[in-house]
Design a protein around this motif. Structure first.
Motif, short mmCIF file in Angstrom:
data_model
loop_
_atom_site.label_atom_id
_atom_site.label_comp_id
_atom_site.label_asym_id
_atom_site.label_seq_id
_atom_site.Cartn_x
_atom_site.Cartn_y
_atom_site.Cartn_z
N LEU A 1 0.83 -1.20 0.00
CA LEU A 1 0.00 0.00 0.00
C LEU A 1 0.86 1.26 0.00
CD1 LEU A 1 -2.89 -0.95 2.45
CD2 LEU A 1 -2.89 -1.02 -0.05
N ALA A 2 1.97 1.22 0.74
CA ALA A 2 2.88 2.37 0.75
C ALA A 2 3.45 2.59 -0.65
CB ALA A 2 3.99 2.15 1.76
N TRP A 3 3.76 1.51 -1.36
CA TRP A 3 4.27 1.60 -2.73
C TRP A 3 3.26 2.27 -3.65
CZ3 TRP A 3 2.90 -1.58 -7.18
CH2 TRP A 3 3.76 -1.40 -8.28
N LEU A 4 1.96 2.02 -3.38
CA LEU A 4 0.91 2.63 -4.18
C LEU A 4 0.66 4.09 -3.79
CD1 LEU A 4 -1.72 -0.27 -4.23
CD2 LEU A 4 -0.35 0.54 -6.17
N GLY A 5 1.33 4.55 -2.74
CA GLY A 5 1.15 5.93 -2.30
C GLY A 5 -0.03 6.15 -1.39
N ILE A 6 -0.54 5.06 -0.80
CA ILE A 6 -1.69 5.14 0.09
C ILE A 6 -1.21 5.27 1.53
CG2 ILE A 6 -3.67 3.85 1.01
CD1 ILE A 6 -3.99 2.60 -1.75
N THR A 7 -1.82 6.17 2.27
CA THR A 7 -1.52 6.34 3.69
C THR A 7 -2.78 6.06 4.50
OG1 THR A 7 -2.01 8.71 3.61
CG2 THR A 7 0.28 8.04 3.23
N TRP A 8 -2.62 5.82 5.78
CA TRP A 8 -3.75 5.48 6.64
C TRP A 8 -3.42 5.88 8.07
CZ3 TRP A 8 -0.54 2.18 3.99
CH2 TRP A 8 0.38 1.47 4.75
N PRO A 9 -4.45 6.12 8.88
CA PRO A 9 -4.21 6.49 10.28
C PRO A 9 -3.78 5.30 11.11
CG PRO A 9 -6.57 6.39 9.84
CD PRO A 9 -5.88 6.22 8.52
N GLU A 10 -2.98 5.57 12.11
CA GLU A 10 -2.55 4.56 13.07
C GLU A 10 -3.31 4.76 14.38
OE1 GLU A 10 -0.54 2.12 12.49
OE2 GLU A 10 0.55 2.68 10.66
N PRO A 11 -3.48 3.72 15.20
CA PRO A 11 -3.04 2.34 14.95
C PRO A 11 -3.99 1.61 14.01
CG PRO A 11 -4.17 2.44 17.05
CD PRO A 11 -4.11 3.86 16.54
N VAL A 12 -3.49 0.61 13.34
CA VAL A 12 -4.31 -0.23 12.47
C VAL A 12 -5.02 -1.27 13.32
CG1 VAL A 12 -4.24 -1.94 10.61
CG2 VAL A 12 -2.81 0.11 10.48
N ARG A 13 -6.31 -1.40 13.12
CA ARG A 13 -7.07 -2.41 13.87
C ARG A 13 -6.80 -3.79 13.28
NH1 ARG A 13 -11.53 -2.65 17.41
NH2 ARG A 13 -12.81 -4.53 17.20
N ARG A 14 -6.33 -4.69 14.13
CA ARG A 14 -6.11 -6.08 13.75
C ARG A 14 -7.13 -6.94 14.49
NH1 ARG A 14 0.22 -7.58 13.26
NH2 ARG A 14 -0.84 -9.56 12.84
N GLN A 15 -7.93 -7.65 13.75
CA GLN A 15 -9.05 -8.37 14.35
C GLN A 15 -8.61 -9.38 15.40
OE1 GLN A 15 -11.24 -9.89 10.93
NE2 GLN A 15 -12.62 -8.15 11.01
N SER A 16 -7.45 -9.99 15.21
CA SER A 16 -6.99 -11.00 16.17
C SER A 16 -6.75 -10.43 17.55
CB SER A 16 -5.71 -11.66 15.64
OG SER A 16 -4.67 -10.70 15.50
N GLU A 17 -6.68 -9.11 17.66
CA GLU A 17 -6.46 -8.46 18.96
C GLU A 17 -7.77 -8.04 19.61
OE1 GLU A 17 -3.94 -5.21 17.88
OE2 GLU A 17 -2.16 -6.47 17.58
N HIS A 18 -8.90 -8.34 18.98
CA HIS A 18 -10.18 -7.84 19.47
C HIS A 18 -11.26 -8.92 19.52
CE1 HIS A 18 -8.72 -3.68 19.29
NE2 HIS A 18 -8.13 -4.03 18.16
N PHE A 19 -10.86 -10.14 19.82
CA PHE A 19 -11.84 -11.21 19.91
C PHE A 19 -12.90 -10.93 20.98
CE2 PHE A 19 -8.58 -14.26 17.97
CZ PHE A 19 -9.21 -14.26 16.74
N ALA A 20 -12.54 -10.18 22.00
CA ALA A 20 -13.51 -9.86 23.07
C ALA A 20 -14.68 -9.05 22.52
CB ALA A 20 -12.82 -9.10 24.20
N ASP A 21 -14.43 -8.18 21.55
CA ASP A 21 -15.51 -7.39 20.95
C ASP A 21 -16.51 -8.29 20.23
OD1 ASP A 21 -14.45 -4.97 21.82
OD2 ASP A 21 -13.31 -4.66 19.98
N TYR A 22 -15.99 -9.29 19.53
CA TYR A 22 -16.87 -10.18 18.78
C TYR A 22 -17.62 -11.12 19.72
CZ TYR A 22 -13.27 -8.45 15.65
OH TYR A 22 -12.39 -7.64 15.01
N GLN A 23 -16.95 -11.50 20.82
CA GLN A 23 -17.60 -12.35 21.81
C GLN A 23 -18.77 -11.60 22.45
OE1 GLN A 23 -16.88 -15.63 22.46
NE2 GLN A 23 -18.74 -15.61 23.70
N ALA A 24 -18.56 -10.32 22.72
CA ALA A 24 -19.63 -9.51 23.31
C ALA A 24 -20.82 -9.42 22.36
CB ALA A 24 -19.11 -8.12 23.64
N ALA A 25 -20.55 -9.25 21.07
CA ALA A 25 -21.63 -9.20 20.09
C ALA A 25 -22.36 -10.53 20.00
CB ALA A 25 -21.07 -8.81 18.72
N LEU A 26 -21.60 -11.63 20.05
CA LEU A 26 -22.21 -12.95 20.01
C LEU A 26 -23.11 -13.16 21.22
CD1 LEU A 26 -22.50 -15.77 18.75
CD2 LEU A 26 -20.44 -16.45 20.00
#
Length: 287
Positions: free
Chosen positions: A66-91
Motif C-alpha cells: 500500500l505504501a508503494w501505491l502511495g496510500i496512507t492510513w491512520p494509526e493504529p491499524v485495527r487487527r481483528q486477532s487483537e479484538h476477539f472480546a468485541d466479537y464475543q460480546a456481540a455474540l
C-alpha cells in the motif's frame, strides 16, 4: 470510533493470507480516491481472524504494497486477532436475543444430511445449512456442551427476521435500493469451532466500531451484505452505504488470486512496474 467531523469514512480490510494482487490494489485505490474526493477518511484494517492461515509476513507485505501505491492510513491499524472480546460480546448479545444456537455438525454430517434429503436449497456459496441443530432442545444443547462436544454458533435466521421491523434494505451506489433477501444464505456461522467469531460477525462489528459510512468492496461480497444488514439491525448498528465494484480479471477472464504470484504487487514491483502506471491502468478500467 467515528469522528463527528468526518462524513465519509471508508476502509480497506484485507486478510493477510498471501501477498496483495491487482484486484486488491484496485479496491484499495478506489476506496482511497473516494475518501480523498469526499474530504473523508480512508482506514486500513487487518482481518486476521484465521490464525492458522494469516501470517505476520503478509501483514508486513500489505503495509509495503500500500505504501508503494502511495496510500496512507491512520494509526493504529485495527487487527481483528487483537479484538476477539468485541466479537464475543456481540455474540453474547445475539444469544441473549435468542437468535443464535450452537451447531455440533461436522462437514460430513451436513453433507450426509443434504445427500439424504435428495436436494437442498442452494445459495451463492453452495448448499444452505439444512438446520440439523436448530431444533435441538435446550437440554440437548447443554448436555453436548457439557460433554465438550466441539461446536460453532449459527444465526437462527427465522428468529432474527421475526425481531426485525421495517424495511430490511441497503443503498448500493451502483444498484440503488436493495431489499435484503438473507434467506439465500440461511443460518450462517457466527463463531467457528476454532475461532470465536466469523467473517460475517467480525466485519459488521468492526464497521460499526470504526464508524464506517461507506463500504467499497468487490461484487463477490454483494451477497454477504444480505446477512450483514440483518446483523446490523440486531446489534443496533447503522447500515453504511455500499459500493460493490466489478472485479479485476486476467486475460483468461478469471479473477486474480493470491496463489498466482505473477500478478502480486510484489512481483510487479520487482519486474520494474511503476506504481503510477499501475494506478492509471487499474483506475481506467472503472467498476
Amino acid at each position: 470510533m467515528k469522528d463527528a467531523a468526518v462524513n465519509f469514512i471508508t476502509r480497506f480490510a484485507p486478510s493477510p493470507t498471501g501477498r496483495l494482487h491487482k484486484g486488491h490494489a484496485y479496491s484499495a485505490l478506489l476506496a482511497n480516491a473516494r475518501a480523498r474526493a469526499e474530504g473523508g477518511q480512508f482506514i486500513l484494517r487487518i482481518e486476521d481472524i484465521d490464525t492458522t492461515r494469516c501470517k505476520p509476513e503478509f501483514v508486513d507485505g500489505i503495509y509495503e504494497d500500500l505504501a508503494w501505491l502511495g496510500i496512507t492510513w491512520p494509526e493504529p491499524v485495527r487487527r481483528q486477532s487483537e479484538h476477539f472480546a468485541d466479537y464475543q460480546a456481540a455474540l453474547e448479545a445475539l444469544k441473549a436475543k435468542g437468535v443464535a444456537y450452537p451447531c455440533f455438525c461436522t462437514r460430513k454430517d451436513i453433507e450426509a444430511e443434504i445427500a439424504g434429503a435428495g436436494a437442498a436449497p442452494h445459495g451463492p456459496d453452495g448448499p444452505i445449512y439444512p438446520g440439523i441443530c436448530r431444533d435441538l432442545s435446550a437440554d440437548e444443547r447443554e448436555a453436548k456442551i457439557a460433554e465438550g462436544t466441539p461446536h460453532a454458533w449459527r444465526l437462527d435466521l427465522a428468529a432474527a427476521l421475526a425481531l426485525v421491523t421495517g424495511p430490511l434494505e441497503w443503498q448500493d451506489e451502483l444498484k440503488g435500493t436493495i431489499t435484503a433477501t438473507p434467506e439465500e444464505l440461511g443460518d450462517v456461522v457466527l463463531a467457528r469451532k476454532d475461532t470465536p467469531t466469523s467473517y460475517h460477525l467480525s466485519v459488521v462489528v468492526d464497521d460499526g466500531l470504526q464508524g464506517i459510512t461507506h463500504i467499497i468492496r468487490g461484487e463477490d461480497l454483494f451477497h454477504a451484505t444480505h446477512i450483514h444488514v440483518v446483523l446490523q439491525r440486531l446489534l443496533g448498528l447503522a447500515t453504511p452505504v455500499y459500493h460493490h465494484h466489478g472485479l479485476m480479471l486476467d486475460e483468461h477472464g478469471q479473477r486474480f488470486a493470491k496463489r498466482n504470484k505473477s500478478v502480486t504487487l510484489e512481483s510487479l514491483r520487482e519486474a520494474g512496474e511503476s506504481p503510477e502506471a499501475l494506478k492509471r491502468n487499474l483506475l481506467s478500467q472503472g467498476g
